[in-house]
Design an enzyme around this catalytic site. Structure first.
Site, PDB file in Angstrom:
ATOM      1  N   ALA A  35       0.841  -1.201   0.000  1.00 53.40           N
ATOM      2  CA  ALA A  35       0.000   0.000   0.000  1.00 53.40           C
ATOM      3  C   ALA A  35       0.875   1.249   0.000  1.00 53.40           C
ATOM      4  CB  ALA A  35      -0.894   0.010   1.242  1.00 53.40           C
ATOM      5  N   ASP A  36       0.374   2.338  -0.583  1.00 53.65           N
ATOM      6  CA  ASP A  36       1.049   3.625  -0.387  1.00 53.65           C
ATOM      7  C   ASP A  36       0.252   4.399   0.664  1.00 53.65           C
ATOM      8  OD1 ASP A  36      -1.145   4.796  -1.644  1.00 53.65           O
ATOM      9  OD2 ASP A  36      -0.121   5.082  -3.552  1.00 53.65           O
TER      10      ASP A  36
END
Ligand SMILES: NC(=O)c1ccc[n+]([C@@H]2O[C@H](COP(=O)([O-])OP(=O)(O)OC[C@H]3O[C@@H](n4cnc5c(N)ncnc54)[C@H](OP(=O)(O)O)[C@@H]3O)[C@@H](O)[C@H]2O)c1
Lengths: 78, 245
Positions: A35-36
């Site tokens: 995930a960012d």
């Protein structure tokens, strides 16, 4: 596994497009699931919607693993 | 091209010259619009003119609570929000050395802080829907500076920096954030200029005339359209060549 844990994992799988096997309680959204930082904001929004709770920013910052999310929601979701 | 049918837009400062033109143009392309301002009668008059697909939202952008109610209200009225146009703006001009804290604070609050709060609120729903357009109305002065407008120029340059930072954050979610920077545009204020003042201004504009609200609105329509989906973090200057940036 609790119903809450099931629902959390489903959201994570759908949102991040990762394999269900990877989504265990120790999995870190950013380090393990790719995930960012914007994804983590969106995950929190998705949890809020699914469980009809408000997750304040300071609590959101402590939710970094799948297990953190499950724990928070088990405590706070009606 | 530039069809906005089904899109839902919120325009601040819709009671003003440019805001009215922007609201009319978005509406003419098929969008639903929520028009905002402080003057109820002017809002109702514009709503009456537009007829369908229009909602009125009174708000004082200098007031935090009033600002924070605006996006949720527009989303509830229209069933979502796809296009946010931060157009409301004020000036409180003075020589820099005579600028009062209060004049600085008010101009920054209405022109920049309100745009920040509205964008922050709007982007939440836009991320969920994987589509959004934020258009901030800056000014040529935000890029060139102007004597007597230290507060105003700071607010308008601030909008450009803010647009770029937000654009970088949300581009991957189908949301674009851009600015439009008008030059001298016809308005009640410019109508009041005398011949000499007018001549002096026109001398600085290669096009040899003032711009119109419709020409600013057309830039907003473009940036709000599906066709402009690959344009983000940009400042579109609409100034008749007054400053070529
Ligand atoms: N006209 C130009 O030549 C020109 C050039 C460059 C940039 N711009 C920018 O374009 C934008 C529109 O300009 P304009 O010429 O259309 O100005 P305008 O006719 O004076 O309109 C200003 C608008 O802002 C709203 N507004 C002001 N203070 C507010 C507050 N506290 N809360 C809510 N709304 C508030 C006003 O609403 P109410 O009247 O209902 O209070 C009005 O609708 C501004 O941001 C301006 O800086 C204009």
């Amino acid at each position: 596994m609790s119903d809450i844990a099931e629902r959390v994992k489903k959201i994570v799988v759908e949102h991040l497009g990762v394999e269900a096997e990877k989504v265990n309680e120790n999995a870190n959204f950013i380090d393990d699931l790719g995930a960012d930082s914007l994804d983590t904001v969106e995950l929190v929004m998705a949890f809020e919607e699914e469980f009809n709770v408000e997750i304040p920013d300071d609590a959101a910052e402590t939710i970094v693993t799948v297990g953190d999310a499950i724990k928070f929601l088990e405590k706070n979701a009606g | 091209m530039f069809d906005l049918t089904g899109r839902k837009a919120l325009v601040t400062g819709a009671t003003g010259g440019l805001g009215g033109a922007i609201a009319r143009a978005l509406h003419a392309q098929g969008a639903s619009v929520t028009i905002s301002g402080t003057r109820r009668a002017a809002l109702d008059a514009l709503a009456g003119e537009l007829g369908e697909r229009v909602h009125v939202a009174e708000a004082n952008l200098a007031d935090k609570e009033s600002v924070e109610a605006l996006v949720p209200g527009a989303e509830a009225a229209m069933g979502g929000l796809d296009i946010l146009v931060n157009n409301a703006g004020i000036t409180k001009d003075n020589l820099f050395m005579r600028l009062k804290d209060e004049d600085w604070d008010t101009v920054l609050a209405v022109n920049l802080t309100a745009a920040f709060r509205l964008s922050r609120a709007a982007v939440k729903g836009m991320m969920r829907r994987r589509f959004g357009r934020v258009v901030n109305i800056s000014s040529v002065v935000g890029a060139t500076g102007n004597a007597g407008q230290g507060n105003y120029a700071a607010s308008k340059a601030g909008l450009i920096g803010m647009s770029k930072a937000l654009a970088a954050e949300v581009a991957s979610r189908g949301i674009t954030v851009n600015a439009v920077a008008p030059g001298f545009i016809e308005s009640p204020m410019t109508d009041a200029l005398n011949e000499k003042q007018r001549g002096a201004i026109l001398g600085t504009i290669p096009a040899g005339r003032l711009g119109t609200g419709a020409e600013i609105a057309a830039a907003v329509v473009y940036l709000a359209s599906d066709e402009a989906g690959y344009v983000t973090g940009h400042t579109l200057h609409v100034n008749g060549g007054m400053a070529m940036l």
